[in-house]
Enzyme design. Structure first.
Site, PDB file in Angstrom:
ATOM      1  N   GLU A 198       0.801  -1.233   0.000  1.00  0.00           N
ATOM      2  CA  GLU A 198       0.000   0.000   0.000  1.00  0.00           C
ATOM      3  C   GLU A 198       0.836   1.286   0.000  1.00  0.00           C
ATOM      4  OE1 GLU A 198      -4.218  -0.619   1.631  1.00  0.00           O
ATOM      5  OE2 GLU A 198      -2.861  -0.900   3.337  1.00  0.00           O
ATOM      6  N   HIS A 211      -0.675   5.712   7.901  1.00  0.00           N
ATOM      7  CA  HIS A 211      -1.839   4.875   7.592  1.00  0.00           C
ATOM      8  C   HIS A 211      -1.968   3.840   8.687  1.00  0.00           C
ATOM      9  CE1 HIS A 211      -4.646   2.116   5.917  1.00  0.00           C
ATOM     10  NE2 HIS A 211      -3.742   1.160   5.768  1.00  0.00           N
TER      11      HIS A 211
END
Lengths: 243, 243, 243, 243
Positions: A81, A100
């Site tokens: 990601e 994140h």
């Protein structure tokens, strides 16, 4: 533009500390990541190789370009990601650091469409509303929920817009800031604010911070951001020495 | 069929670690157990003697057949509920590891008949629904709630069906997987998912993962399952050294 | 009648461990106490001097008669609420150990009149209902909430009746048992059961344990009561060594 | 008037301990502060320099006058919100110690206007109601939520009135007491009471303590206030030695 007092080595040290702090404070577990823009090459950013944040060391920090491609892989595996980071840095020149995470208190807001907003001065940066990223809008009904390419990263960055924080439906959240200290503060206090808002919603209608109160509180907290950072850092150092 | 890289000794080491991890992560306390199918004799499985998981060592691991009878008791006492494991291994050739626990967040779902399902990608393996085992259906209104024989174990295995997870009304839950790592992951993240779902249900209707999203997320997480496992293992090792 | 394997010294050791365990498991804080009937003089009981349970040592254990009067004070100050213990031992010859605590999950049941009852097999001993002691009924509207004399202690013992557990409105709870191990188990798992029941009540009507299930589960757990006790004891010992 | 057994050095030692205890017990994090009136100069008070409470040492303690101005700054930076303390000491001659915190359980009461009151004897000092300070009434709709001058401090002190505790909407709370021990007790048990009240409100109407019960319970707890203090102090000392 933020002041850049740190040498590159100090920046990497802070990034390593941020990884440990986010785990110690319950924001990340085996998953989640934090990055920082390279202060000398703004079109690059620093992010650990694919691993649990708690165990990141200086040797695990890789450099990426804004396409999310590693510049110095040397056999190290990158997070799937990483495009969360690359596309936010591309879309938001003001952003110097990104977290994140799957921190638990904010997720119920994302999956019910409840508006996460500032209920206390420590969460002032949240202001009056928090955007929610719906991956189905960008990736259709059958994704694996991950931001695994530039297209999805760009869609997430568009949902984030000019905000300091965004929810990702059924997944987690992102915080952005003008420094590692600020983004760590935001990741931690968004979680605190969510817990307070959740509890308060059970008691009755909430007297939220006004836009002016939220902005004022954000600035006041930014002015003393070294205080929580130093505490969090001392806690992970003590823990490190004890182990 | 899962890859079996471990020698028998390494498998037992992982089983011991799984016992410690499940306690450290709040899934088991003085009660609960984890087993693994014997990789060289699929009609056998390994399970600690009757004791608290946190204190299990290599010397406590016993071998059982699929009737739940110990092959190498050597005076060691077996868990009353070993039939949970034996009957699941009998009914489910795909299953290589089983966790039974009383982890707290999932129990309210079982006793109210609320459908536990994936609300976030980490709980993708839960899919769209979780079966609930009602012991009264198999054992009548006056059992002691325990799976203390083959009949009850077989009924539980039937309730589980092809699922990765099942609730046991008024008792706890079972997770199954294709490896120790996967079953530990499932036992931990079913609990996380239950906490998120519980909180979200208070805020309003939930935007659940679709079947495709849940399946995709499960596969994506399985691909990086070493990451949380390594973290959990390092935590129990540090704790062990400190004590 | 319970088996008494312990010498007097071992009984005192277990009482000291019980004090430490109850604090480590979150049942007591600076307040709360645990006592045991003297196994050689059933008209006496052992209880620490007035102090925080976590710091109790063998030298702090005093002996009391069933009027709540110390037999061997030697300048040590007794708990104001020792009459909880003395009157229960007087009223209940079957009781060998008593815990009084302010453990948080059960208090909301007492102050709202919600019936605390077994929702899971670990709380089977709670059966179908838990009595609530209302101090106003015995002491009027202006007590200080404490059981500071024999009259209030006797009223509390009457509320308890033949139960293993009772709530004290606006104050806390008492657990009784046939041994130190059993009463510690009950104090801890009443708290666990209360948390589960509270969460489940938010999801919908609860499928409670039947009377037969509760009784069966209680007996099954009593048969393996050494298992959690040994774990709790090893945890407080490790903590002791580390400090 | 409270007995003052401590020498000045002992008072400072207790103030340092109070800082550490409040962090260890979850009342403060990187933010929040505790002060004590100077026992030999009642028109002065002692408060740490601007820093995280957990890391305060004797060398960090500064002296302030009742205008909130430091008497012995020596280059040390003062908390922005020291006017909370100065104005309360000015308005309340009975107050010897003040805690300001953002402890999480009480904040939902402040932002929803829910009346925080004694539900259990440990929170007896809260009595029948807790005032809520609304900064908009004193500072208008666009403050940064902080008590950053004498005017706001005086308004807060007026909201507090003769109470032992007050909520600050969207911010936190203040506790006052006649000693460091008492104010620490109040900061901690207001939080405990808030958690109990919040949970109980979900179950149904609460049977609150009467005014007489609350007062009686407060006095009873004050009489044994050394007990929790000694426990909290021993915990932070052990932690200190271990690090």
């Amino acid at each position: 533009m933020p002041v850049r007092r740190n040498s590159h080595a100090a920046l990497i040290d802070d990034l390593v500390s941020a990884n440990h702090i986010l785990c110690a404070e319950g924001i990340v577990d085996g998953f989640g990541h934090v990055s920082v823009r390279d202060e000398t090459h703004p079109e690059r950013f620093l992010l650990a190789r694919s691993m649990a944040p708690a165990t990141v060391t200086v040797r695990d920090v890789m450099t990426f370009d804004l396409d999310g491609e590693p510049i110095d892989a040397k056999g190290r595996k990158a997070y799937v990601e990483r495009f969360i980071h690359s596309e936010i840095y591309r879309a938001r020149p003001d952003v110097q650091a990104v977290v994140h995470s799957h921190s638990p208190a904010v997720i119920p807001f994302g999956i019910t469409g409840t508006n996460l907003r500032a209920v206390s001065h420590m969460g002032g940066f949240l202001g009056l509303s928090t955007p929610i990223f719906e991956i189905r809008a960008a990736g259709g009904p059958a994704t694996d929920m991950l931001i695994r390419n530039r297209t999805l990263g760009a869609a997430l960055a568009r949902s984030l817009g000019a905000s300091p924080y965004a929810l990702m439906r059924g997944h987690g959240s992102i915080a952005v800031g003008d420094s590692i200290k600020q983004v760590v503060y935001r990741a931690i206090y968004a979680e605190v604010n969510a817990r307070l808002q959740m509890e308060a919603l059970r008691l009755g209608p909430i007297n939220y911070l006004t836009a002016e109160e939220a902005l004022g509180a954000m600035r006041a907290n930014d002015a003393v951001i070294d205080r929580p950072w130093d505490l969090w850092k001392s806690k992970v150092r003590k823990r490190g020495r004890r182990n």
